[in-house]
Enzyme design. Sequence first.
Site, PDB file in Angstrom:
ATOM      1  N   HIS A  92      16.329  15.886  15.658  1.00  0.00           N
ATOM      2  CA  HIS A  92      16.455  16.084  16.618  1.00  0.00           C
ATOM      3  C   HIS A  92      16.348  18.032  17.421  1.00  0.00           C
ATOM      4  CE1 HIS A  92      19.667  17.073  19.289  1.00  0.00           C
ATOM      5  NE2 HIS A  92      20.311  15.738  18.143  1.00  0.00           N
ATOM      6  N   ASP A  94      15.315  18.954  20.311  1.00  0.00           N
ATOM      7  CA  ASP A  94      16.402  18.963  21.478  1.00  0.00           C
ATOM      8  C   ASP A  94      17.461  19.800  21.256  1.00  0.00           C
ATOM      9  OD1 ASP A  94      16.512  16.160  21.406  1.00  0.00           O
ATOM     10  OD2 ASP A  94      17.000  16.168  23.415  1.00  0.00           O
ATOM     11  N   ASP A 123      24.724  21.365  17.006  1.00  0.00           N
ATOM     12  CA  ASP A 123      23.718  19.762  16.921  1.00  0.00           C
ATOM     13  C   ASP A 123      22.014  20.186  17.308  1.00  0.00           C
ATOM     14  OD1 ASP A 123      23.130  17.102  17.860  1.00  0.00           O
ATOM     15  OD2 ASP A 123      24.061  17.321  19.922  1.00  0.00           O
ATOM     16  N   GLU A 157      16.234  12.893  22.017  1.00  0.00           N
ATOM     17  CA  GLU A 157      17.545  12.659  21.626  1.00  0.00           C
ATOM     18  C   GLU A 157      18.450  12.426  22.693  1.00  0.00           C
ATOM     19  OE1 GLU A 157      22.043  11.073  19.893  1.00  0.00           O
ATOM     20  OE2 GLU A 157      21.004  13.230  20.238  1.00  0.00           O
ATOM     21  N   GLU A 158      18.348  13.758  23.032  1.00  0.00           N
ATOM     22  CA  GLU A 158      19.912  13.724  24.165  1.00  0.00           C
ATOM     23  C   GLU A 158      19.496  13.046  25.463  1.00  0.00           C
ATOM     24  OE1 GLU A 158      22.270  15.498  22.914  1.00  0.00           O
ATOM     25  OE2 GLU A 158      21.675  16.870  21.732  1.00  0.00           O
ATOM     26  N   GLU A 186      23.035  15.059  12.101  1.00  0.00           N
ATOM     27  CA  GLU A 186      24.129  15.117  12.685  1.00  0.00           C
ATOM     28  C   GLU A 186      24.787  16.179  12.229  1.00  0.00           C
ATOM     29  OE1 GLU A 186      23.194  14.869  16.076  1.00  0.00           O
ATOM     30  OE2 GLU A 186      22.310  12.807  16.897  1.00  0.00           O
TER      31      GLU A 186
HETATM   32 ZN   LIG Z   1      22.732  15.358  18.397  1.00  0.00          ZN
END
Ligand SMILES: [Zn+2]
Length: 426
Positions: A92, A94, A123, A157-158, A186
């Site tokens: 991801h 974001d 992250d 994703e968040e 991740e």
């Molecule tokens: Zn993440």
Amino acid sequence: MNERLLRAVDARVDDLVTLTAELIRFPTINPPGEAYRPCAEYIGARLKKHGFETEFIRAEGTPGDTDRYPRVNVVARFDGRSPGACVHFNSHIDVVEAGEGWSVDPFAGLVKDGKVYGRGACDMKGGLASSIIAAEAFKEVFPDFPGAIEISGTVDEESGGFGGVAHLAKLGYFSKPKVDHVIIPEPLNKDRICLGHRGVWWAEIETKGEIAHGSMPFLGDNAVRHMGAVLQAFEDELFPALDRKVTRMPVVPEGARRSTMNINSIHGGQTEDFRPGLPSPNVPDSCRLTIDRRFLLEENLATVKSEVTAILERLKRERKKFDYEIRDIMEVLPLMTERDAPVVKAVAQGIMAIFDREPDYVISPGTYDQKHIARIGHIYDCIAYGPGILDLAHRPDEWVGIADMVESAKVMAIGLNVLLRGTVAG
Ligand SMILES: [Zn+2]
């Protein structure tokens, strides 16, 4: 193990650091979904230069998608010389807001003392960069490899992944025969393999009452007092019962190897915005409580729900005027890829080759995009594996270690070699 493959990763360390720093410089904050398009285009341009076919998919109509904040995803694919399996790396793009307490600029991509700093460093832009370097090194060393490699940069994703992986999965991007194995870089630490996550049930409970003047509450019916009875029953019965349920899932941290429930919010009566005035003297006729129940592989969703509704139904029988409604907000089933699945074994061989020890197998206490890949795409050969340190995610002064990224990229490259060419060494 293949020395040429490892040397090809080592030869790209500067590139890996620059790539990570440049990804951090796109402030892809979610919400609202800032800078998604330029970040996706940057990844696409990079991979195109390295021979990948790239596609940009905007998730129109998904939550938050507007012309100001378009939900733009990128999917890149490189086909080998002959048909074979496809390994997909999904990251991801974001990040969560920077928040307070930083000693460095969160979007400068500062490189210092062997670390790259910034929001999203661990992250998971460092993981994305590692997977890109692993793929580029692998295809340079083995230009005749069979099968295909895909790399995606996805959004949201968040906030649940609806404009990202869920959207792409609905369009068939995470389905056989296009994709066989998925690795999500991740931040789970470079020597651990994350096999899945616990289940989630979010719901809102509302107790009902009857409005009256606050000086004569006996004329009305107080919804907050009814909710108090609900909370008391949770304390007396539900929380102790949940704490007795222990799972065989290797969840980290260990406290999450039990069933848990959080009270996310409670609200009843007049809204908070009466301040700085005076509260109005009313008996509240509604009180709402949001619960966040995390459940285990050994539990099923129907039972999870009935534990709560049984308490509410009993209060309805026993407590005068008690009435309630309950609404589901979100449901995610628990997931655990088995340890003998191909992608698990391949990455485990990479970890053993680089760190000379067995990997730790873990389960995430919260969910991530694997849920959509399994539920919508029906691909179960999926893990999370990446270089970031889990505890640094979403914190001030977030960083990713350069040595960790290099080692992790080597593990990924070996994983590709096992999955596509069937060998660690050759
Ligand atoms: Zn993440």
